[in-house]
Design an enzyme around this catalytic site. Sequence first.
Site, PDB file in Angstrom:
ATOM      1  CG  HIS A   1      -1.458  56.492  39.505  1.00 41.21           C
ATOM      2  ND1 HIS A   1      -0.473  57.297  39.015  1.00 41.21           N
ATOM      3  CD2 HIS A   1      -2.277  57.290  40.229  1.00 41.21           C
ATOM      4  CE1 HIS A   1      -0.691  58.544  39.409  1.00 41.21           C
ATOM      5  NE2 HIS A   1      -1.775  58.570  40.151  1.00 41.21           N
TER       6      HIS A   1
ATOM      7  CG  HIS B   1      -0.569  54.479  32.483  1.00 35.45           C
ATOM      8  ND1 HIS B   1       0.783  54.349  32.297  1.00 35.45           N
ATOM      9  CD2 HIS B   1      -0.732  55.242  33.592  1.00 35.45           C
ATOM     10  CE1 HIS B   1       1.423  55.007  33.251  1.00 35.45           C
ATOM     11  NE2 HIS B   1       0.532  55.565  34.044  1.00 35.45           N
TER      12      HIS B   1
END
Length: 533
Positions: free
Chosen positions: A138, A189
């Site tokens: 992303h 993350h």
Amino acid sequence: MEARTEKIDAGTAGLDHYKSRLPKWRYVIRERLLPITRLETPYVALLQERTRSPALDTYFAWTANLGTHTCFMVALPILFWCGNPYLGRAMTTTLAAGVYFSGFIKDLLCLPRPLSPPLTRITMSGSAALEYGFPSSHSTNAVSVTVFSILLLRDPSTTISPKICMYLQILAYFYAVSIVLGRLYCGMHGFLDVVCGSLLGAIIAFGHFYLGPIKDEWMFSSTGNALLIIFLVIAVLVRIHPEPADDCPCFDDSVAFAAVVLGVDSGGWHFARTQYADASATYPGTVPFSISELGWPKVIARIVLGVVVVFVWRAVMKPLLLRTLPPIFRLIENLGLDLPRRYFKPASEYQTVPDQRDDDNVIPSARDIPHLLTNFRQRRAISIGPQSEADAYEALAYRQKRRRDSLREQNPSALRTEAIKDSEAGKDYFEPPKASHSRKRSLSLEEFRAQMGASADMLSPEAVGSPRAVDAKGSTGFSAEDEKDKSELFATVQKPRVRYDVEVITKLVVYCGIGWLAVEGNPILFHHVGLSL
């Protein structure tokens, strides 16, 4: 039972799972980087705990979709159909490079996402949890698009007014920051993942901004040799993509976007030589376009028609290839010419490929769209605990390490004596980690570490991530507590779907066709149905 004790059952012995499935040099790199992931987990958890709110949960869960492959694949063809092939080609190539190289690194190092608990995972994607954590795709996608856009906006040749240019740059910065921070907020993350993912995206954007025009000029001026070279490069990139230790879908996405680039380049090269291209445009292969001459109804109609054609192509070609390719693959396999890939079932082990839902991370099938639209809000999942097999392996290894450290704290001299005996017998020597002398930490951070069952020593670089800390004796046997942990962890993980060897070629053909439709097929169709100038 004795046979099982002697055999290393890959995937059930914590860190031994990766040691047995990765080449030594990849395992060593992973071992060096894993402590960073463990060290930053309580800090990411603290950030999440102090900022969580229902409104932000919804915002970051929804905006995460703006950094997905599907979002870009739906939006990018519109640039070609609306007379801006340079931006469309640049964004497609930049995005494809980000998807490929971030997936390459993920499968190369097999680094996990931050542990849950203490983190809470917030996601609307059904496949994100199956992927590794490092680096963040992303972040790579968002930063590459943002940096490339800003470079274009700041280019002296831009014709956009300074005021609008400033607003667009602010919007681009906001988009990138929102996506990157959202990956931390959603617990998907850690800091290392988003920082390295962002750096990768920036490098790709700068590289394509300065080298992309050179590549385009070389390709469009070629008589066809350039396309052959591009095809060979893409084939090599697909072939050298590393095999992961777990069933990670990164390879599928890399194949899809590599095929899109091939379709866009070959289609653009040929379209530029046809009568349908705008001969007055400075960039080769431009589709004739003018909102004032076409009018909004025709512009909207051509976009809708173009999207429908893409889905029809996918709906027809994918099942056709999945039916016709298995016999061919079985013949190739019998001749010994196949190139097997881990986690892909060879054609000799099945007769037909069953119909599967949610089998594409890039473009969903047309039949899934109504279901996705009606249940989109319900797809946001907030969970605590492992979501994939990779998560479960890491959590199991972490629990095993905690128990070893607990034994060491209770009777360190006995454990050290036993470890020295093992060392003399040729087994791994376990050096207990030195006590941490770091500065005093906040009470809140210590509470998070308590949730993890970890003391300050356990989060030190000497202790975290070492395979020797999992088992000082190098044993692969399992205690009753290990077996209980394993059953609990694997009972809740999301099972990866079965993948078949013919799907690789299927994706190459289908997505190459989608790229060709975007730059040549649909523009020619627009001309013949009265939706062109």
